[in-house]
Structures are given as C-alpha cells and as structure tokens.
Design an enzyme around this catalytic site. Structure first.
Site, PDB file in Angstrom:
ATOM      1  N   ASP A  12       0.883  -1.158   0.000  1.00  0.00           N
ATOM      2  CA  ASP A  12       0.000   0.000   0.000  1.00  0.00           C
ATOM      3  C   ASP A  12       0.929   1.219   0.000  1.00  0.00           C
ATOM      4  O   ASP A  12       2.150   1.073   0.163  1.00  0.00           O
ATOM      5  CB  ASP A  12      -0.873  -0.032   1.257  1.00  0.00           C
ATOM      6  CG  ASP A  12      -1.753   1.207   1.390  1.00  0.00           C
ATOM      7  OD1 ASP A  12      -2.372   1.603   0.394  1.00  0.00           O
ATOM      8  OD2 ASP A  12      -1.787   1.777   2.493  1.00  0.00           O
ATOM      9  N   ASP A  14      -0.210   5.166   0.950  1.00  0.00           N
ATOM     10  CA  ASP A  14      -0.520   6.216   1.922  1.00  0.00           C
ATOM     11  C   ASP A  14      -0.544   5.678   3.349  1.00  0.00           C
ATOM     12  O   ASP A  14      -1.266   4.724   3.642  1.00  0.00           O
ATOM     13  CB  ASP A  14      -1.875   6.856   1.587  1.00  0.00           C
ATOM     14  CG  ASP A  14      -1.837   7.577   0.254  1.00  0.00           C
ATOM     15  OD1 ASP A  14      -1.057   8.536   0.120  1.00  0.00           O
ATOM     16  OD2 ASP A  14      -2.581   7.181  -0.663  1.00  0.00           O
ATOM     17  N   ASP A 176      -1.614  -0.583   6.082  1.00  0.00           N
ATOM     18  CA  ASP A 176      -1.825   0.102   7.363  1.00  0.00           C
ATOM     19  C   ASP A 176      -3.297   0.184   7.725  1.00  0.00           C
ATOM     20  O   ASP A 176      -3.637   0.444   8.877  1.00  0.00           O
ATOM     21  CB  ASP A 176      -1.244   1.529   7.309  1.00  0.00           C
ATOM     22  CG  ASP A 176      -2.030   2.445   6.388  1.00  0.00           C
ATOM     23  OD1 ASP A 176      -2.420   3.547   6.806  1.00  0.00           O
ATOM     24  OD2 ASP A 176      -2.253   2.057   5.222  1.00  0.00           O
TER      25      ASP A 176
END
Length: 229
Positions: A12, A14, A176
């Site tokens: 991922d 961001d 996250d």
C-alpha cells in the site's frame, strides 16, 4: 503459524510508505472547521484505504453536511491545497530500507494504492528512485479496479501484472488500513499490518502479523533474505 513461500510483495502507499495521511488530515480539518465541524480520529479511521470520491462522500455524510456541501465541492476546495502540499510527502521510517532490500535480493514488488494517478505523481515526484524499483503500480482510478478496498479488486489487478503466473498465496501485502487488510485477505494473500497506533486492536484481527513500524519487519520471519546490517 506455517509460513507460506513468499515470492512477491505488494505495498500500500498512503500511511505505509509515505506520510501523506497527515496532509489529508490537516486539509480535511480545515474545510470542516469552516462549517463548525471537527475532523476527528473516528472519522479519519473510516476513510483509510478508501478511494477519493468514496472518502469525500463519507466525510460529508458523517459530518452532517449532506445538502450543504457536496462531495464534489469538498474535493474541489481541497484539491487547490493538495496541489501545493502533496509534493512535500516524505518516506515513512523503514520504507526506503525495506524496498531497497527486496530489490537487491530480487524480490519482485509493486504498489497497490487507492490514490488517483494525478495525486500519485505529486506524492512520489521526490521519491522516483524508490518507486522505480517497483515492477508496476496499480492506482485507484485504474479501469480494472471496479470496487475500492475492502473489495479485492486492486490486489487481484496487481497480481495479474506480475510476470508469469503468480499465486496469490505467494504474495505478501504490507498495509496500514483495516479495509486494505480485508481486501488483501479476500484476494488470498498474506498481510503484514503497520497500523496507526490510535487504531483499536480489534481492527488488527485479520492481519497475519502486526508491527508498529516497517523498521520492525524481520524478513527472515517470512523466510525471506535477512537484512545484512
């Protein structure tokens, strides 16, 4: 646990590789403040991993601004400020070290991010050397991504673009956000979660491993080449 044979890695972006979440938090708060609203952590948590228009729809609805501020108007106002701030994104601790390590050891990597192409280019313009190590990047506005996370679309699209036939079970995803973890698991992949410390522990349950920072990742725990230093 039994460790699967990992041959490919999907990141991922961001809040995982880049510290871009702080910029969105700042700007979302500034806009809502004008309407007497607060952009707090519970609302922020609902946006993690969502595509741009989906995030705007959630912000407007959850803030009680339906009929007062449209999601499109919210994004238009925010976009002016994003153009200036997104190029200031920095790499999060451990990101550069881990990407370079996988690259040096021949582990094929890619990025699967909910961000749109324009924002991706702004965020990564000062980190081209790191992102050039990725085999490919799949973004939220890619035609193959019909549904955003927690649907598995983006991870399945990422899987298909690796060279040769790669099994989902041999992919390790770094995420996250709970939506991202759910999407990766739905795609049949293993997931290492690096959550925001404010995220409730119940949101960690589907992850195969939870670490506080990419600096804490030990490749040998996944039978991957260990760091040399």
């Amino acid at each position: 646990m039994l460790t699967p044979t990992i041959t490919h890695v999907i990141f991922d972006m961001d809040g995982l590789l880049l510290d871009s979440e702080r910029i969105y938090t700042l700007l979302n708060g500034k806009i809502l403040e004008r309407y007497g609203k607060i952009f707090d952590w519970p609302l922020q948590a609902k946006l993690m991993g969502k595509r741009t228009i989906e995030s705007a729809q959630i912000i407007v609805k959850e803030s009680g601004l339906t009929g007062i501020l449209s999601p499109e108007a919210f994004l238009e106002e925010r976009e002016i400020m994003l153009q200036m701030l997104l190029p200031t994104c920095t790499l999060l601790p451990g990101a550069e070290r881990l990407v370079k390590h996988f690259h040096a050891n021949g582990i094929s990597m890619c990025v699967a991010t909910a961000t749109c192409t324009d924002h991706f280019l702004l965020k990564t313009q000062n980190h081209s050397r790191i992102f050039a190590m990725m085999h490919h990047v799949v973004k939220g506005d890619d035609p193959e991504v019909k549904q955003g996370k927690p649907a598995p679309d983006i991870f399945l699209a990422a899987l298909r673009r690796f060279e040769g036939h790669v099994e989902a079970s041999k992919c390790l995803v770094f995420e996250d956000a709970p939506y991202g973890v759910a999407a990766a698991k739905e795609a049949g992949m293993s997931v290492v979660m690096v959550p925001d410390p404010k995220l409730d522990a119940s949101c960690h349950e589907r992850a195969d491993q939870v670490i506080s920072s990419l600096l804490k990742f030990s490749p040998q725990n996944w039978e991957l080449p260990p760091f040399e230093d």
